[in-house]
Design a protein around this motif. Structure first.
Motif, mmCIF file in Angstrom:
data_model
loop_
_atom_site.group_PDB
_atom_site.id
_atom_site.type_symbol
_atom_site.label_atom_id
_atom_site.label_comp_id
_atom_site.label_asym_id
_atom_site.label_seq_id
_atom_site.Cartn_x
_atom_site.Cartn_y
_atom_site.Cartn_z
ATOM 1 N N GLU A 114 -1.764 -11.658 5.101
ATOM 2 C CA GLU A 114 -2.103 -13.074 5.202
ATOM 3 C C GLU A 114 -3.003 -13.497 4.033
ATOM 4 O O GLU A 114 -2.859 -14.601 3.492
ATOM 5 C CB GLU A 114 -2.842 -13.271 6.531
ATOM 6 C CG GLU A 114 -2.806 -14.639 7.093
ATOM 7 C CD GLU A 114 -3.534 -14.653 8.438
ATOM 8 O OE1 GLU A 114 -2.827 -14.763 9.461
ATOM 9 O OE2 GLU A 114 -4.767 -14.554 8.472
ATOM 10 N N ALA A 115 -3.921 -12.638 3.653
ATOM 11 C CA ALA A 115 -4.798 -12.936 2.514
ATOM 12 C C ALA A 115 -3.988 -13.080 1.230
ATOM 13 O O ALA A 115 -4.220 -13.980 0.424
ATOM 14 C CB ALA A 115 -5.840 -11.820 2.354
ATOM 15 N N ALA A 158 -11.717 -16.368 -0.471
ATOM 16 C CA ALA A 158 -12.664 -17.480 -0.320
ATOM 17 C C ALA A 158 -13.149 -17.970 -1.686
ATOM 18 O O ALA A 158 -13.379 -19.172 -1.878
ATOM 19 C CB ALA A 158 -13.845 -17.042 0.546
ATOM 20 N N PRO A 207 -14.806 -15.965 14.683
ATOM 21 C CA PRO A 207 -14.562 -15.058 13.562
ATOM 22 C C PRO A 207 -13.084 -14.656 13.531
ATOM 23 O O PRO A 207 -12.498 -14.353 14.565
ATOM 24 C CB PRO A 207 -15.446 -13.856 13.890
ATOM 25 C CG PRO A 207 -16.516 -14.396 14.772
ATOM 26 C CD PRO A 207 -15.858 -15.482 15.573
ATOM 27 N N VAL A 208 -12.502 -14.692 12.355
ATOM 28 C CA VAL A 208 -11.097 -14.370 12.188
ATOM 29 C C VAL A 208 -11.018 -12.989 11.564
ATOM 30 O O VAL A 208 -11.706 -12.706 10.597
ATOM 31 C CB VAL A 208 -10.423 -15.402 11.257
ATOM 32 C CG1 VAL A 208 -9.039 -14.937 10.849
ATOM 33 C CG2 VAL A 208 -10.382 -16.755 11.930
ATOM 34 N N PHE A 226 -9.635 -10.170 9.269
ATOM 35 C CA PHE A 226 -8.963 -10.163 7.976
ATOM 36 C C PHE A 226 -7.627 -9.445 8.087
ATOM 37 O O PHE A 226 -7.553 -8.324 8.586
ATOM 38 C CB PHE A 226 -9.871 -9.456 6.975
ATOM 39 C CG PHE A 226 -9.232 -9.249 5.648
ATOM 40 C CD1 PHE A 226 -9.256 -10.254 4.697
ATOM 41 C CD2 PHE A 226 -8.609 -8.047 5.343
ATOM 42 C CE1 PHE A 226 -8.664 -10.064 3.465
ATOM 43 C CE2 PHE A 226 -8.019 -7.849 4.110
ATOM 44 C CZ PHE A 226 -8.042 -8.854 3.168
ATOM 45 N N GLN A 227 -6.573 -10.072 7.607
ATOM 46 C CA GLN A 227 -5.246 -9.449 7.550
ATOM 47 C C GLN A 227 -4.800 -9.454 6.099
ATOM 48 O O GLN A 227 -4.694 -10.522 5.495
ATOM 49 C CB GLN A 227 -4.236 -10.267 8.371
ATOM 50 C CG GLN A 227 -4.572 -10.427 9.839
ATOM 51 C CD GLN A 227 -4.336 -9.149 10.626
ATOM 52 O OE1 GLN A 227 -3.677 -8.228 10.135
ATOM 53 N NE2 GLN A 227 -4.903 -9.088 11.821
ATOM 54 N N VAL A 233 -2.409 -16.421 0.323
ATOM 55 C CA VAL A 233 -3.251 -17.400 -0.374
ATOM 56 C C VAL A 233 -3.428 -17.002 -1.837
ATOM 57 O O VAL A 233 -3.239 -17.816 -2.756
ATOM 58 C CB VAL A 233 -4.626 -17.553 0.315
ATOM 59 C CG1 VAL A 233 -5.529 -18.486 -0.494
ATOM 60 C CG2 VAL A 233 -4.449 -18.096 1.729
ATOM 61 N N MET A 271 -5.592 -34.646 13.140
ATOM 62 C CA MET A 271 -6.629 -33.791 13.699
ATOM 63 C C MET A 271 -5.998 -32.838 14.697
ATOM 64 O O MET A 271 -5.258 -33.254 15.557
ATOM 65 C CB MET A 271 -7.649 -34.654 14.403
ATOM 66 C CG MET A 271 -8.961 -33.995 14.578
ATOM 67 S SD MET A 271 -10.042 -35.157 15.433
ATOM 68 C CE MET A 271 -9.048 -35.557 16.862
ATOM 69 N N SER A 272 -6.303 -31.583 14.568
ATOM 70 C CA SER A 272 -5.770 -30.597 15.497
ATOM 71 C C SER A 272 -6.675 -30.533 16.711
ATOM 72 O O SER A 272 -7.789 -31.041 16.699
ATOM 73 C CB SER A 272 -5.718 -29.223 14.836
ATOM 74 O OG SER A 272 -5.083 -29.301 13.580
ATOM 75 N N VAL A 273 -6.183 -29.893 17.745
ATOM 76 C CA VAL A 273 -6.950 -29.821 18.987
ATOM 77 C C VAL A 273 -7.548 -28.440 19.216
ATOM 78 O O VAL A 273 -8.121 -28.178 20.263
ATOM 79 C CB VAL A 273 -6.078 -30.215 20.200
ATOM 80 C CG1 VAL A 273 -5.745 -31.699 20.122
ATOM 81 C CG2 VAL A 273 -4.818 -29.391 20.254
ATOM 82 N N GLN A 274 -7.421 -27.570 18.214
ATOM 83 C CA GLN A 274 -7.994 -26.236 18.384
ATOM 84 C C GLN A 274 -9.505 -26.308 18.596
ATOM 85 O O GLN A 274 -10.163 -27.206 18.096
ATOM 86 C CB GLN A 274 -7.777 -25.367 17.129
ATOM 87 C CG GLN A 274 -6.364 -24.924 16.926
ATOM 88 C CD GLN A 274 -5.654 -25.868 15.995
ATOM 89 O OE1 GLN A 274 -5.938 -27.062 15.986
ATOM 90 N NE2 GLN A 274 -4.737 -25.349 15.225
ATOM 91 N N PRO A 275 -10.047 -25.318 19.308
ATOM 92 C CA PRO A 275 -11.507 -25.230 19.418
ATOM 93 C C PRO A 275 -12.106 -24.788 18.083
ATOM 94 O O PRO A 275 -11.386 -24.439 17.156
ATOM 95 C CB PRO A 275 -11.706 -24.152 20.476
ATOM 96 C CG PRO A 275 -10.484 -23.293 20.371
ATOM 97 C CD PRO A 275 -9.365 -24.210 19.963
ATOM 98 N N VAL A 276 -13.411 -24.805 18.006
ATOM 99 C CA VAL A 276 -14.094 -24.296 16.816
ATOM 100 C C VAL A 276 -13.623 -22.863 16.583
ATOM 101 O O VAL A 276 -13.628 -22.056 17.508
ATOM 102 C CB VAL A 276 -15.625 -24.312 17.024
ATOM 103 C CG1 VAL A 276 -16.328 -23.766 15.793
ATOM 104 C CG2 VAL A 276 -16.086 -25.711 17.337
ATOM 105 N N PRO A 277 -13.193 -22.545 15.365
ATOM 106 C CA PRO A 277 -12.673 -21.209 15.140
ATOM 107 C C PRO A 277 -13.761 -20.156 15.248
ATOM 108 O O PRO A 277 -14.848 -20.332 14.717
ATOM 109 C CB PRO A 277 -12.113 -21.280 13.714
ATOM 110 C CG PRO A 277 -12.820 -22.425 13.060
ATOM 111 C CD PRO A 277 -13.181 -23.379 14.159
#
Lengths: 184, 184
Positions: free
Chosen positions: A16-17, A150, A9-10, A12-13, A20, A1-7
């Motif tokens: 990076e897209a 997505a 809005p990200v 779009f790059q 995937v 489990m990571s410790v990041q906060p709730v993400p």
């Protein structure tokens, strides 16, 4: 489990897209290549997709959806309206074909389409250009490309789910701990 | 779309189950190997798993769950009760490690565990032997092995979903067509 906060809005790059998008064919090949047919043809009932159907649907997207719609947006011609998308086109298009053939075709089309996308060297203003979705209304090129990513991941999750569902009964009491078995 | 009817209960076949289990490490490697970190560390909020966490969780299963529990069942000793399983063990165990290291370790452990499983040459009566799950109660070896398969596929689906969720806002109006973006 990571410790990041709730993400939040990200943004779009594009590069990076693409990381995937370029992995999707190999992921489906690793998951499905050479699997016995019961795993690849089982579905969740009428009008639902098997693993085989998912790959056919992704192929149709390569031909009819992502890049053709991006072209409509980039050309900014007289009509910005996309053709409606046929979610069941793969029933016709995949008939009589093997899963290996579909996986090969998907791989080839994705390579070609990402070469096209990279070749456009899209700028930020171009990513903000708009088209018109036949049902949803105004959408941007940036949103279309985010949706491509997505959509890939959604069909990967759907493929894993439909396969898991084969063992809904076989897992016995563990069904209570496997929410994937009762999700649609 | 296939034309099969709604699938009824499927009987568990060991060789068929292994065809899925043996593909899982390569599938995660194809999906995640070399991806930029934002894709592999994003999660869905507190106490949720990133892609990195999912791989760590699968490793813990190789060490502490499937084969150790199968041994308890096969030995039919004084206690058939399994050790409780720590769903968050990977927080400790994965700390400071890279995703590449985790993917390598998962691949190695899975190969070893499937060699063990194949080496047992399990008979149908052995597959019906029982153990005792600390919460669920009596379960069979057959159910344990079916659960191993469904658990792999569930974490593949979860990994795809948490990655997709990064673009929940970026897809704009398409969110309405992408149920994976609002699923937990």
């Amino acid at each position: 489990m990571s410790v990041q906060p709730v993400p939040g809005p990200v943004s779009f790059q594009l590069t990076e897209a693409i990381t995937v998008l370029e992995r999707t064919p190999a992921t489906f090949l690793a998951l499905l290549g050479g699997l016995p047919e019961p795993w690849t043809t089982c579905n969740e009932g009428p009008e639902t997709f098997s693993a085989f159907d998912n790959v056919g649907h992704l192929i149709h997207g390569e031909r009819a959806d992502w890049i053709p719609r991006a072209r409509i947006i980039l050309q900014q011609g007289a009509s910005l309206r996309f053709e409606p998308y046929d979610r069941f086109a793969q029933v016709r298009e995949s008939a009589g074909r093997t899963l290996v053939e579909l996986l090969d075709e998907f791989t080839r089309l994705r390579v070609e389409n990402l070469a096209t996308l990279r070749g456009w060297n899209l700028t930020e203003p171009e990513l903000d250009l708009k088209g018109e979705h036949p049902d949803l209304g105004p959408v941007t090129l940036r949103q279309l490309l985010a949706t491509w990513v997505a959509h890939d991941l959604g069909h990967l999750a759907q493929t894993a789910r439909v396969m898991a569902t084969r063992y809904r009964e076989a897992v016995g009491l563990w069904r209570a701990y496997l929410p994937i078995l009762d999700r649609r």
